[in-house]
Design an enzyme around this catalytic site. Structure first.
Site, PDB file in Angstrom:
ATOM      1  N   ARG A  10       1.133  -0.848  -0.094  1.00  0.00           N
ATOM      2  CA  ARG A  10      -0.065  -0.016  -0.072  1.00  0.00           C
ATOM      3  C   ARG A  10       1.064   1.010  -0.031  1.00  0.00           C
ATOM      4  O   ARG A  10       0.657   2.482  -0.690  1.00  0.00           O
ATOM      5  CB  ARG A  10      -1.064   0.009   1.353  1.00  0.00           C
ATOM      6  CG  ARG A  10      -1.618   1.321   1.560  1.00  0.00           C
ATOM      7  CD  ARG A  10      -2.772   1.286   2.744  1.00  0.00           C
ATOM      8  NE  ARG A  10      -2.545   0.841   3.261  1.00  0.00           N
ATOM      9  CZ  ARG A  10      -2.033   0.282   4.563  1.00  0.00           C
ATOM     10  NH1 ARG A  10      -1.472   1.549   4.932  1.00  0.00           N
ATOM     11  NH2 ARG A  10      -2.200   0.004   5.560  1.00  0.00           N
TER      12      ARG A  10
ATOM     13  N   TYR B 265     -16.429  16.031 -15.925  1.00  0.00           N
ATOM     14  CA  TYR B 265     -16.747  15.302 -15.945  1.00  0.00           C
ATOM     15  C   TYR B 265     -17.702  15.000 -14.613  1.00  0.00           C
ATOM     16  O   TYR B 265     -17.323  15.350 -13.685  1.00  0.00           O
ATOM     17  CB  TYR B 265     -14.838  14.262 -15.255  1.00  0.00           C
ATOM     18  CG  TYR B 265     -15.835  12.568 -15.161  1.00  0.00           C
ATOM     19  CD1 TYR B 265     -16.535  11.964 -16.096  1.00  0.00           C
ATOM     20  CD2 TYR B 265     -15.252  12.199 -13.934  1.00  0.00           C
ATOM     21  CE1 TYR B 265     -17.454  10.531 -16.299  1.00  0.00           C
ATOM     22  CE2 TYR B 265     -15.630  10.699 -14.017  1.00  0.00           C
ATOM     23  CZ  TYR B 265     -16.740   9.531 -14.525  1.00  0.00           C
ATOM     24  OH  TYR B 265     -17.054   9.087 -15.049  1.00  0.00           O
TER      25      TYR B 265
ATOM     26  N   ASP C  87      -7.441  18.634 -14.911  1.00  0.00           N
ATOM     27  CA  ASP C  87      -7.268  17.326 -15.179  1.00  0.00           C
ATOM     28  C   ASP C  87      -6.996  17.232 -16.298  1.00  0.00           C
ATOM     29  O   ASP C  87      -7.613  17.515 -17.289  1.00  0.00           O
ATOM     30  CB  ASP C  87      -9.401  17.029 -14.376  1.00  0.00           C
ATOM     31  CG  ASP C  87      -9.481  15.012 -14.873  1.00  0.00           C
ATOM     32  OD1 ASP C  87      -9.030  14.319 -16.339  1.00  0.00           O
ATOM     33  OD2 ASP C  87     -10.028  14.936 -14.721  1.00  0.00           O
TER      34      ASP C  87
ATOM     35  N   LYS D 172      -8.406   6.072 -19.797  1.00  0.00           N
ATOM     36  CA  LYS D 172      -7.753   6.543 -21.162  1.00  0.00           C
ATOM     37  C   LYS D 172      -7.125   6.330 -21.705  1.00  0.00           C
ATOM     38  O   LYS D 172      -6.655   5.589 -21.455  1.00  0.00           O
ATOM     39  CB  LYS D 172      -8.904   8.005 -20.345  1.00  0.00           C
ATOM     40  CG  LYS D 172     -10.192   8.034 -19.538  1.00  0.00           C
ATOM     41  CD  LYS D 172     -11.499   6.874 -20.263  1.00  0.00           C
ATOM     42  CE  LYS D 172     -12.774   7.305 -19.088  1.00  0.00           C
ATOM     43  NZ  LYS D 172     -12.308   7.696 -18.388  1.00  0.00           N
TER      44      LYS D 172
HETATM   45  C1  LIG Z   1     -12.089  13.543 -17.506  1.00  0.00           C
HETATM   46  C2  LIG Z   1     -11.777  12.568 -16.662  1.00  0.00           C
HETATM   47  N1  LIG Z   1     -11.122  12.543 -15.301  1.00  0.00           N
HETATM   48  C3  LIG Z   1     -11.633  11.565 -14.444  1.00  0.00           C
HETATM   49  C4  LIG Z   1     -12.438  10.266 -14.580  1.00  0.00           C
HETATM   50  C5  LIG Z   1     -12.327   9.111 -13.539  1.00  0.00           C
HETATM   51  O1  LIG Z   1     -12.020   8.508 -14.083  1.00  0.00           O
HETATM   52  P1  LIG Z   1     -12.183   6.758 -13.723  1.00  0.00           P
HETATM   53  O2  LIG Z   1     -13.530   5.796 -14.420  1.00  0.00           O
HETATM   54  O3  LIG Z   1     -11.102   5.923 -13.867  1.00  0.00           O
HETATM   55  O4  LIG Z   1     -12.377   6.883 -12.243  1.00  0.00           O
HETATM   56  C6  LIG Z   1     -12.692  10.280 -15.855  1.00  0.00           C
HETATM   57  C7  LIG Z   1     -13.805   9.362 -15.686  1.00  0.00           C
HETATM   58  O5  LIG Z   1     -14.694   9.403 -17.518  1.00  0.00           O
HETATM   59  C8  LIG Z   1     -12.741  11.390 -16.891  1.00  0.00           C
HETATM   60  O6  LIG Z   1     -13.411  11.437 -18.031  1.00  0.00           O
END
Ligand SMILES: Cc1ncc(COP(=O)(O)O)c(C=O)c1O
Length: 381
Positions: free
Chosen positions: A46, A98, A170, A195
């Site tokens: 961890r 998101y 992000d 992604k």
């Molecule tokens: C821009 C963005 N940030 C964060 C996330 C969250 O990621 P995760 O699905 O890997 O938890 C996503 C998921 O679609 C996203 O598109």
């Protein structure tokens, strides 16, 4: 070293124990200590694991920063970054974000007395106006999901810096191949590595990257305290994906441009949002702060909701599904999928109507993708 080399070599020296060229999957919970208080750099998985560390080093290098932390998912990374704030702190958030991040910010964190103000961050004056003496963080995405609007990272970083706050970006949509927010002045970069970084839709993961040692120490402490780490196999898969990020992104972009141009010529489509178009409102900013325009294309169907639903359910190569950034093309309906967490009036205000469809353009042959879209659009008349 340049991006392509770092992706393949950063953090990935031959294994010290065996000479293995590829970073091994260290599938172990614990590490045998030579004596009490004498370990070989790892104690408990961890807190740290060599496979995860290789990924973290690589991601930091790709973002042009010193410290990377890998998390069990993008949302765990978002939650990890939010552990930098405490009760009573205020966060200015770009409202085009998101849906899962919005869910955390609107439903969970207010319960811990963290307060949020949502702004249209394409209007910098709104970002500046929302700052209060309690503001500790400004949170943006660029390009935004799903409308692909551009937010000026350097300008937001300056607003945050003057307020004594951190700018968090992000960077999931852009990827470190196309955009390095820290070089633009941001303090914290967040990724859903699920992604483009992982790139093959076979592993959930997230990352936070910083260049400031104090921030890295705080994040590591919080990560160890809360435990949202990826397992070694997931870290390994993500690292394998990252090695080919550059070649994949070039092809994603080339295919996305073909799809965007094809879509623009179709009468069933009322609008095509693609930052690579010179008449896209964010085109100049994208050209300034990014090294390309990415693999996402968002369209609005002339026939409204019925046409959008028909399209989503009629493509054969574009799979109807959540997520983006994989080698296979995906089609999504933000109204009910990625952005379901927003109230209808909120979505409409952001331009996410029932007519909007999001395309994550994959690496199939671009002509085949156009044919697929074409046959599905023919059903939308
Ligand atoms: C821009 C963005 N940030 C964060 C996330 C969250 O990621 P995760 O699905 O890997 O938890 C996503 C998921 O679609 C996203 O598109």
């Amino acid at each position: 070293m340049n991006f392509e080399t770092l992706a393949i070599h950063a953090g990935q020296e031959p294994d010290a124990a065996t000479g293995a060229t590829i970073v091994p999957v260290y599938q172990t919970v614990t590490f045998t200590q030579d004596a009490i208080g004498h370990d070989r750099g790892f104690v408990y998985s961890r807190s740290g694991n060599p496979t995860r560390q290789a990924l973290e080093t690589c991601l930091a290098a790709l973002e042009g920063a010193r410290f990377g932390l890998a998390y069990a998912s993008g949302m765990a990374a978002v939650a990890g970054a939010m552990q930098l704030v405490k009760a009573g702190d205020h966060v200015v958030v770009a409202d085009d974000l998101y849906g899962g991040t919005y869910r955390l910010f609107s439903k969970i964190l207010p319960g811990f007395d963290v307060r949020f103000t949502y702004v249209d961050a394409t209007r910098l004056e709104e970002v500046a106006k929302a700052i209060t003496p309690e503001t500790r963080m400004v949170w943006i995405e660029s390009p935004t999901n799903p409308m692909l609007r551009l937010v000026d990272v350097a300008a937001c970083a300056e607003i945050a810096r003057r307020a004594g706050a951190w700018l968090v970006v992000d960077n999931t949509f852009a990827t470190p191949f196309l955009q390095n927010p820290i070089a633009l002045g941001a303090h914290v970069v967040v990724h859903s590595t699920t992604k483009y970084v992982g790139g093959h839709s076979d592993v959930i993961g997230g990352a936070v990257v910083v260049d400031d040692e104090e921030l890295a120490t705080k994040l590591r402490f919080a990560q160890n305290a809360t435990g949202g780490v990826p397992g070694p196999w997931d870290a390994w898969l993500t690292l394998r994906g990252a090695k080919t990020l550059a070649v994949r992104m070039r092809q994603h972009e080339s295919n996305a441009r073909r799809i965007a141009e094809f879509a623009r010529g179709r009468r069933e489509i009322a609008a095509v949002h693609y930052p690579g178009f010179s008449d896209h409102p964010g085109h100049d900013l994208a050209a300034k702060q990014m090294r390309g325009f990415g693999g996402m294309v968002t369209i609005e169907l002339a026939g409204g909701e019925a046409a959008a639903r028909t399209l989503c359910e009629s493509t054969k190569l574009f799979s109807l599904g959540e997520s983006l950034g994989g080698v296979e093309s995906l089609i999504g309906y933000p109204w009910l999928m990625s952005h379901a967490a927003f109230a209808p009036e909120e979505k409409r205000r952001k331009g996410i109507t029932e007519a909007v469809v999001r395309l994550s353009v994959g690496l199939e042959d671009a002509g085949d993708l156009c044919d697929d879209l074409g046959q599905a659009l023919a059903k939308c008349r």
